[in-house]
Write an enzyme that holds these catalytic residues in place. Structure first.
Site, mmCIF file in Angstrom:
data_model
loop_
_atom_site.group_PDB
_atom_site.id
_atom_site.type_symbol
_atom_site.label_atom_id
_atom_site.label_comp_id
_atom_site.label_asym_id
_atom_site.label_seq_id
_atom_site.Cartn_x
_atom_site.Cartn_y
_atom_site.Cartn_z
ATOM 1 N N CYS A 1 4.184 28.985 10.967
ATOM 2 C CA CYS A 1 3.668 27.820 11.677
ATOM 3 C C CYS A 1 2.205 28.049 12.063
ATOM 4 O O CYS A 1 1.924 28.707 13.069
ATOM 5 C CB CYS A 1 4.533 27.575 12.918
ATOM 6 N N CYS B 1 1.149 26.848 15.424
ATOM 7 C CA CYS B 1 1.570 27.660 16.579
ATOM 8 C C CYS B 1 0.740 28.940 16.664
ATOM 9 O O CYS B 1 0.320 29.326 17.742
ATOM 10 C CB CYS B 1 3.031 28.095 16.465
ATOM 11 N N ASP B 2 0.559 29.621 15.544
ATOM 12 C CA ASP B 2 0.025 30.991 15.580
ATOM 13 C C ASP B 2 -1.385 31.121 15.012
ATOM 14 O O ASP B 2 -1.960 32.209 15.048
ATOM 15 C CB ASP B 2 0.958 31.923 14.772
HETATM 16 C C1 LIG Z 1 4.252 21.929 11.993
HETATM 17 C C2 LIG Z 1 4.937 20.579 11.905
HETATM 18 C C3 LIG Z 1 4.184 19.450 12.079
HETATM 19 C C4 LIG Z 1 4.793 18.181 12.010
HETATM 20 N N1 LIG Z 1 4.025 17.075 12.201
HETATM 21 C C5 LIG Z 1 4.600 15.863 12.186
HETATM 22 C C6 LIG Z 1 3.823 14.690 12.428
HETATM 23 O O1 LIG Z 1 2.612 14.760 12.686
HETATM 24 N N2 LIG Z 1 4.469 13.493 12.386
HETATM 25 C C7 LIG Z 1 5.810 13.360 12.112
HETATM 26 O O2 LIG Z 1 6.324 12.252 12.127
HETATM 27 N N3 LIG Z 1 6.554 14.469 11.855
HETATM 28 C C8 LIG Z 1 5.984 15.701 11.886
HETATM 29 N N4 LIG Z 1 6.740 16.814 11.634
HETATM 30 C C9 LIG Z 1 8.158 16.646 11.295
HETATM 31 C C10 LIG Z 1 8.984 16.342 12.552
HETATM 32 O O3 LIG Z 1 8.659 17.270 13.564
HETATM 33 C C11 LIG Z 1 10.454 16.378 12.208
HETATM 34 O O4 LIG Z 1 10.715 15.417 11.227
HETATM 35 C C12 LIG Z 1 11.304 16.103 13.442
HETATM 36 O O5 LIG Z 1 11.038 17.032 14.470
HETATM 37 C C13 LIG Z 1 12.783 16.147 13.103
HETATM 38 O O6 LIG Z 1 13.493 15.967 14.291
HETATM 39 P P1 LIG Z 1 15.021 16.418 14.445
HETATM 40 O O7 LIG Z 1 15.368 16.095 15.857
HETATM 41 O O8 LIG Z 1 15.813 15.855 13.363
HETATM 42 O O9 LIG Z 1 15.045 17.995 14.206
HETATM 43 P P2 LIG Z 1 14.209 19.201 14.846
HETATM 44 O O10 LIG Z 1 12.911 18.750 15.357
HETATM 45 O O11 LIG Z 1 14.239 20.261 13.794
HETATM 46 O O12 LIG Z 1 15.117 19.649 16.081
HETATM 47 C C14 LIG Z 1 16.354 20.288 15.907
HETATM 48 C C15 LIG Z 1 16.659 21.115 17.135
HETATM 49 O O13 LIG Z 1 17.967 21.675 17.023
HETATM 50 C C16 LIG Z 1 17.956 22.971 17.572
HETATM 51 N N5 LIG Z 1 19.028 23.790 17.006
HETATM 52 C C17 LIG Z 1 19.261 24.035 15.685
HETATM 53 N N6 LIG Z 1 20.311 24.882 15.549
HETATM 54 C C18 LIG Z 1 20.721 25.165 16.816
HETATM 55 C C19 LIG Z 1 21.753 26.020 17.343
HETATM 56 N N7 LIG Z 1 22.586 26.723 16.554
HETATM 57 N N8 LIG Z 1 21.895 26.080 18.691
HETATM 58 C C20 LIG Z 1 21.090 25.347 19.527
HETATM 59 N N9 LIG Z 1 20.094 24.549 19.075
HETATM 60 C C21 LIG Z 1 19.914 24.466 17.744
HETATM 61 C C22 LIG Z 1 16.596 23.514 17.187
HETATM 62 O O14 LIG Z 1 16.197 24.583 18.042
HETATM 63 C C23 LIG Z 1 15.701 22.301 17.312
HETATM 64 O O15 LIG Z 1 15.078 22.231 18.570
HETATM 65 C C24 LIG Z 1 6.180 18.079 11.725
HETATM 66 C C25 LIG Z 1 6.945 19.233 11.555
HETATM 67 C C26 LIG Z 1 6.328 20.484 11.653
HETATM 68 C C27 LIG Z 1 7.147 21.731 11.471
#
Ligand SMILES: Cc1cc2nc3c(=O)[nH]c(=O)nc-3n(C[C@H](O)[C@H](O)[C@H](O)COP(=O)(O)OP(=O)(O)OC[C@H]3O[C@@H](n4cnc5c(N)ncnc54)[C@H](O)[C@@H]3O)c2cc1C
Length: 308
Positions: free
Chosen positions: A136, A139-140
């Site tokens: 990431c 982040c880093d």
């Molecule tokens: C660096 C980066 C930049 C991005 N920039 C953008 C942007 O500008 N615009 C945009 O629209 N999208 C962006 N995205 C994509 C966007 O962040 C994701 O599409 C979105 O966060 C997906 O949401 P989600 O809730 O489905 O999953 P996630 O955000 O992946 O959340 C899932 C959560 O589940 C938790 N979890 C998983 N397994 C376990 C377990 N066993 N026990 C407890 N907790 C668990 C994880 O810790 C995590 O917090 C970016 C992604 C990254 C990595």
């Protein structure tokens, strides 16, 4: 059921999908628990600037957006458990969620565990995480101010990482196994304008060089077979994501890549179990599509409870 550990809905994962589901379900009067192992926001916490989430005319940093989503859901009574989910039993009623902080029961479950970073799978990769190997840049990246780094990958994420690092670091090698990047035209053009990005196309990473920290990587040109060692302070691996579905693989129907098979109604193959966000098989994984899934999943969870 013990009321302190049983809920109408347990949401697995506190990213944008999870907290949106929690917001909608709590506002609809359901008792809701979100189980999240880290801080709220999921992948959003890894980026300092989100510019394509509507409502923020100057953009927003992902960590703050995650916190706001958590607070928004908790305002209506949703609770958060900071714990790692260790195993689940989803086919029974109530459904059982085991965590490192105890066992919880739910009438309905929304799986919103998102996706994690794909690793290269090379020897010593895991032990070098945090010692020069990262996933990431947002982040880093700051740890490598003025230093020499590499980004591995050819998609939009790799391009974004290389651009971000080019503004912080002295030199950025961009290593991709094909002869063209998969990144979009805008990203490719921006990369070409950065004069401290050195392209290494048709090249694969063969090995990490290290003492206590990473000192370099060996790459191999696929056309010539020549190897070269780049002396580096850090390498960011940006080769895609993997769905966090290991916990569900014997219970939920998954795609070949491991994403949960659920349609736009977010319904999985099991009654009372829904899937929202990046973990679901779908073409476009973004914050807006994750929050959309979360709202839809909460709607169908509520409907399921009413019908029951
Ligand atoms: C660096 C980066 C930049 C991005 N920039 C953008 C942007 O500008 N615009 C945009 O629209 N999208 C962006 N995205 C994509 C966007 O962040 C994701 O599409 C979105 O966060 C997906 O949401 P989600 O809730 O489905 O999953 P996630 O955000 O992946 O959340 C899932 C959560 O589940 C938790 N979890 C998983 N397994 C376990 C377990 N066993 N026990 C407890 N907790 C668990 C994880 O810790 C995590 O917090 C970016 C992604 C990254 C990595």
């Amino acid at each position: 059921m013990d009321r302190s550990t049983s809920y109408d809905l347990i949401v697995l994962g506190g990213g944008p999908a999870g907290y949106t589901a929690a917001l909608y379900a709590a506002r609809a009067g359901l008792s809701v628990l979100v189980i999240e192992q880290f801080s709220a926001g999921g992948q959003m916490t890894q980026t300092a600037m989100i510019e394509n989430y509507p409502g923020f005319d100057e953009g927003v940093d992902g960590y703050s957006l995650g916190e706001k989503m958590q607070k928004g859901a908790e305002r209506f009574g949703a609770k958060t458990l900071r714990a790692q989910i260790l195993s689940v039993q989803l086919a029974c009623d109530p459904k059982v969620i085991r965590t490192d902080e105890g066992e919880y029961l739910a009438k309905t479950v929304i799986v919103a565990t998102g996706a994690g970073h794909r690793h290269l799978g090379l020897l010593h990769e895991e032990e070098l995480v945090g010692k020069g190997v990262g996933y990431c840049a947002a982040c880093d990246g700051m740890f490598y101010r003025g230093k020499r780094v590499a980004v591995v990958g050819g998609g939009n994420s790799a391009a974004a990482d290389a651009l971000l690092l080019s503004r912080i670091c002295d030199t950025v090698y961009l290593i991709h196994r094909r002869d063209t990047l998969r990144a979009g035209k805008t990203e490719r053009e921006a990369l070409k304008k950065a004069d401290n990005i050195v392209w290494k196309l048709n090249s694969t990473v063969e090995a990490f060089q290290f003492e206590e920290q990473l000192t370099g990587i060996t790459i191999k040109n696929k056309d010539t077979g020549d190897t070269e060692t780049l002396s580096l302070d850090g390498v960011f691996i940006s080769i895609g994501r993997e769905p966090q579905t290991k916990l569900f693989q014997d219970q939920l129907a998954l795609s070949e890549e491991g994403y949960i098979l659920a349609g736009e109604d977010t319904k999985t193959n099991l009654p009372g179990v829904f899937s929202a966000g990046d973990v679901r098989e779908k073409p476009f994984r973004q914050i807006v599509t994750a929050v959309s899934d979360g709202a839809v999943a909460a709607y169908y969870a509520e409907q399921y409870l009413t019908e029951e």
